[in-house]
Design a protein around this motif. Structure first.
Motif, short mmCIF file in Angstrom:
data_model
loop_
_atom_site.label_atom_id
_atom_site.label_comp_id
_atom_site.label_asym_id
_atom_site.label_seq_id
_atom_site.Cartn_x
_atom_site.Cartn_y
_atom_site.Cartn_z
N SER A 183 11.30 14.93 -4.97
CA SER A 183 9.85 14.96 -5.06
C SER A 183 9.36 16.36 -4.73
CB SER A 183 9.22 13.94 -4.10
OG SER A 183 9.46 14.31 -2.75
N VAL A 184 8.15 16.66 -5.14
CA VAL A 184 7.55 17.96 -4.85
C VAL A 184 6.92 17.89 -3.47
CG1 VAL A 184 5.81 19.63 -5.56
CG2 VAL A 184 7.11 18.35 -7.28
N PRO A 185 7.30 18.79 -2.55
CA PRO A 185 6.70 18.78 -1.21
C PRO A 185 5.19 18.98 -1.30
CG PRO A 185 8.64 20.19 -1.27
CD PRO A 185 8.33 19.85 -2.69
N THR A 186 4.47 18.31 -0.42
CA THR A 186 3.03 18.47 -0.35
C THR A 186 2.61 19.41 0.76
OG1 THR A 186 2.91 16.49 1.04
CG2 THR A 186 2.60 16.20 -1.33
N SER A 187 3.54 19.75 1.63
CA SER A 187 3.29 20.74 2.68
C SER A 187 4.64 21.22 3.18
CB SER A 187 2.48 20.15 3.83
OG SER A 187 3.26 19.23 4.57
N GLY A 214 0.79 -1.23 0.00
CA GLY A 214 0.00 0.00 0.00
C GLY A 214 0.82 1.27 0.00
N THR A 215 2.06 1.21 0.48
CA THR A 215 2.88 2.41 0.51
C THR A 215 3.12 2.96 -0.90
OG1 THR A 215 4.81 0.95 0.52
CG2 THR A 215 4.06 1.81 2.64
N TYR A 216 3.05 2.07 -1.89
CA TYR A 216 3.27 2.55 -3.25
C TYR A 216 2.16 3.50 -3.71
CZ TYR A 216 6.08 -1.74 -3.27
OH TYR A 216 6.96 -2.73 -2.97
N PHE A 217 0.98 3.35 -3.12
CA PHE A 217 -0.16 4.10 -3.61
C PHE A 217 -0.10 5.56 -3.18
CE2 PHE A 217 -1.43 -0.20 -4.09
CZ PHE A 217 -2.25 -0.21 -5.19
N THR A 218 0.86 5.92 -2.32
CA THR A 218 1.04 7.32 -1.98
C THR A 218 2.01 7.99 -2.95
OG1 THR A 218 2.90 6.83 -0.51
CG2 THR A 218 0.69 6.77 0.46
N SER A 219 2.50 7.20 -3.89
CA SER A 219 3.46 7.73 -4.86
C SER A 219 2.84 8.83 -5.71
CB SER A 219 3.95 6.59 -5.77
OG SER A 219 4.67 7.11 -6.85
N ASP A 220 3.68 9.78 -6.11
CA ASP A 220 3.19 10.85 -7.00
C ASP A 220 3.49 10.53 -8.46
OD1 ASP A 220 5.90 11.11 -7.05
OD2 ASP A 220 5.98 13.19 -6.37
N HIS A 229 9.43 13.93 0.09
CA HIS A 229 10.12 12.64 -0.05
C HIS A 229 9.15 11.48 0.19
CE1 HIS A 229 13.88 14.83 -0.29
NE2 HIS A 229 13.53 15.48 0.81
N ALA A 230 7.98 11.54 -0.41
CA ALA A 230 7.00 10.45 -0.28
C ALA A 230 7.59 9.16 -0.84
CB ALA A 230 5.72 10.80 -1.01
N LEU A 231 7.09 8.03 -0.35
CA LEU A 231 7.56 6.74 -0.85
C LEU A 231 7.27 6.61 -2.34
CD1 LEU A 231 6.40 4.45 2.05
CD2 LEU A 231 8.75 4.98 1.46
N LYS A 232 8.25 6.07 -3.04
CA LYS A 232 8.12 5.95 -4.48
C LYS A 232 8.81 4.66 -4.92
CE LYS A 232 8.53 8.78 -8.66
NZ LYS A 232 8.93 10.09 -9.19
N GLU A 233 8.26 4.05 -5.94
CA GLU A 233 8.82 2.82 -6.47
C GLU A 233 10.27 3.03 -6.84
OE1 GLU A 233 6.69 -0.65 -9.12
OE2 GLU A 233 6.71 1.39 -9.88
N CYS A 234 11.13 2.12 -6.36
CA CYS A 234 12.57 2.19 -6.61
C CYS A 234 13.14 3.52 -6.13
CB CYS A 234 12.90 1.95 -8.08
SG CYS A 234 12.33 0.35 -8.71
#
Length: 619
Positions: free
Chosen positions: A402-406, A372-378, A411-416
């Motif tokens: 990554s682009v900050p969301t706040s 599920g952590t992948y689903f927070t990916s941008d 640095h949201a989780l992202k594939e690889c």
């Protein structure tokens, strides 16, 4: 005079043969090994004791209702001769099978034992015949009170009478079976009114007041909007054959907690027989659509195409509650809705959400819980790439870019970790240069021109380790972690790595230092430096042209230490600064050797060259 017929497992009794007399049974036991179950080949033994001789050519008949040599598909098997028994039994008798009829629930099925020529079943002697499972005899269900297993023999005068078997052991079958069971709908779309047609062929007789309970989870009498409908005390049904009448009622199940869920798991149709129905004949029940009743599917429902499993079951009891048919899954069910057909049924790597019309993939294919952590990916390509669970996903890590969301979230989780490409076939990350790890979550330390990590002149450490290393630059005497790298909350605490460069003992000794640091006797610079530790500081010393001692670092903070406001984070008394080439030359950082200015000499350029200053030989 007739005497009681029974069967027992008993030892042979050696007694003299009495004179010929009518035979009747005094003991009997029928035992099944192991405990017989519906439609499974069974091995069993029949043990008999008679009070009269049964001689060659005479017979013993065992009636076995509910027993068939067929395949338990509501069709009769065949009668046959030569039942396989144990060797001792086959020396005494031959045995033949007579198959009963489906309509009579095989009540006429029987075994006939015929005493062989030259043999006699002696009076008061116990005989046991073991019937092998290879004969293929099966129970179609657990025998009820009537008819019963009985014994008879023609070694008697007058009318032959059946004697009830005294003891029957190890029958654990819990009920009968049905075949040709099917459920279909007149409307195959969810949330639309539909007729429901239930068809099956029972292997047992249905009697007046027998109760049929059909579980129909996901079905509702309401509007299929997530709100419960009503119970219906009298449901209009059409029955075929028409003579097999029944009265039916609808029990509305529990509504879902949200309209997006299926709910109604306990919805059911209960019908009580008003007439009988013969075994081995089809029975069809159609729940009609009328102005007062209308069943609908809350969501799409799976059929049993092999991609999903349905949950519709049928149970039958008699009016006393005895189970005739245990809750049995219906073998053929029409699907309602597309059930992820356009998603190729999730490719076998997930299951279909019938309400949302989407796949929930298994782990490794985009599982929303375990992956599920992948689903927070941008990364929109990632979010959309495997809706049908056809491709593997790769491990995720904090995105390096990554682009900050706040103001405090980046640095949201992202594939690889955004540092590699996912191989969709293997589910493994193929990392870009300078990154490694299952999720490419680790930055490699630089490799020097000699091909070694940190050029062979340092140690590769994580940011967490660097923040706690007293010899790592910038130097500090602070006992707390100024950069907050000692906790997992810092995104790169274990992802970013850097070299901590070495200083040889010879180099330290040249500068009169024991180590790199801020304490007395330590020096505030390392021998090897640079991102890959490939550069080498030249020897240092005090500038010979000044009166001050530039190597004295008492009270001096390490250059570039901006965050440390701790009063003690400066060189102690006796701490040394590194003054490269004594400020009287330039350093070749590749070789670590000084090129002294004119008039200065020695390895660290800390000696005035008298010849250069005064000319000649200095005299």
């Amino acid at each position: 005079m007739w005497r009681t017929l029974t069967l027992v497992l008993a030892a042979f009794l050696c007694v003299p043969l009495p004179e010929r007399a009518d035979a009747a049974f005094t003991a009997s036991t029928l035992t099944l090994y192991p405990a017989a179950k519906t439609c499974e080949r069974m091995q069993f033994s029949i043990a008999i004791t008679s009070d009269g001789n049964i001689v060659a050519g005479e017979t013993v008949t065992l009636k076995m209702p509910y027993t068939t040599a067929g395949n338990c598909e509501n069709s009769a098997g065949s009668s046959f001769t030569g039942i396989v028994m144990d060797t001792a039994a086959e020396a005494l008798v031959s045995a033949d099978w007579t198959e009963g009829t489906v309509a009579n629930m095989f009540s006429e099925s029987l075994i006939t034992f015929t005493v062989k020529t030259g043999q006699t079943l002696s009076a008061t002697t116990a005989y046991t015949f073991n019937i092998d499972a290879m004969n293929g005899l099966k129970l179609i269900g657990k025998p009820l009170a009537s008819p019963t297993f009985t014994l008879s023999t023609n070694a008697a005068t007058g009318t032959v009478t059946d004697f009830t078997v005294a003891t029957i052991t190890s029958i654990t079958s819990t009920g009968f079976f049905i075949t040709k069971d099917e459920i279909s709908f007149s409307n195959g779309a969810p949330k639309r009114p539909t007729e429901v047609v239930i068809t099956f062929r029972p292997a047992f007789n249905l009697a007046t007041n027998d109760v049929l309970v059909l579980e129909l989870p996901g079905m509702t009498s309401g509007a299929a909007d997530g709100v419960a409908g009503s119970n219906i005390g009298s449901v209009t049904v059409v029955v075929a054959p028409a003579a097999s009448t029944m009265a039916c009622a609808w029990t509305e199940g529990t509504a879902p907690t949200t309209p997006l869920l299926r709910g109604f798991d306990d919805s059911k149709l209960t019908c009580t027989m008003s007439a009988s129905h013969a075994a081995g004949t089809d029975l069809a029940i159609t729940v009609s659509m009328t102005s007062s009743q209308s069943l609908k599917a809350q969501c799409g429902l799976p059929g049993n195409s092999g991609h999903e499993h349905h949950e519709f079951t049928l149970k039958v009891t008699d009016n006393g509650g005895t189970v005739l048919l245990p809750a049995t899954s219906i073998h053929k069910v029409q699907a309602i809705g597309q059930h992820c057909q356009e998603l190729n049924f999730c490719n076998g790597n997930g299951y279909c959400d019938m309400c949302m019309g989407k796949c929930h993939c298994h782990r490794g294919y985009g599982n929303q819980t375990e992956d599920g952590t992948y689903f927070t990916s941008d990364d929109p390509l990632f979010l959309n790439h495997a809706a049908d669970c056809s491709q593997r996903v790769c491990p995720a890590g904090p995105a390096f870019a990554s682009v900050p969301t706040s103001a405090s979230a980046a640095h949201a989780l992202k594939e690889c970790s955004g540092n590699g490409r996912c191989n969709r076939g293997s589910g493994r990350c193929e990392c870009f240069d300078n990154f490694h790890g299952q999720a490419c979550e680790f930055m490699k330390c630089p490799v020097g021109g000699n091909g070694e990590i940190c050029s062979g002149h340092g140690m590769c450490k994580s940011m967490r380790e660097l923040a706690r290393d007293a010899s790592a630059l910038p130097l500090t005497t602070a006992t707390t972690d100024l950069y907050n790298y000692d906790v997992a909350g810092t995104w790169d605490y274990r992802s970013n790595f850097a070299c901590v460069c070495d200083s040889s003992e010879a180099w330290l000794s040249t500068h009169g230092a024991s180590a790199v640091g801020l304490a007395s006797g330590e020096i505030q610079e390392v021998e090897w430096y640079g991102a890959d530790c490939s550069y080498k500081h030249c020897p240092g010393g005090n500038d010979p042209t000044t009166l001050a001692d530039e190597t004295d670092c008492n009270g001096v903070k390490y250059k570039g230490l901006m965050l440390d406001t701790t009063s003690g984070s400066a060189g102690a008394s006796g701490n040394k600064c590194h003054v490269e080439c004594s400020n009287r030359g330039t350093c070749d950082k590749l070789t670590g050797t000084c090129a002294c200015y004119s008039g200065y000499t020695s390895a660290n350029c800390g000696v005035i060259d008298a010849l250069a200053v005064f000319g000649g030989d200095g005299e």
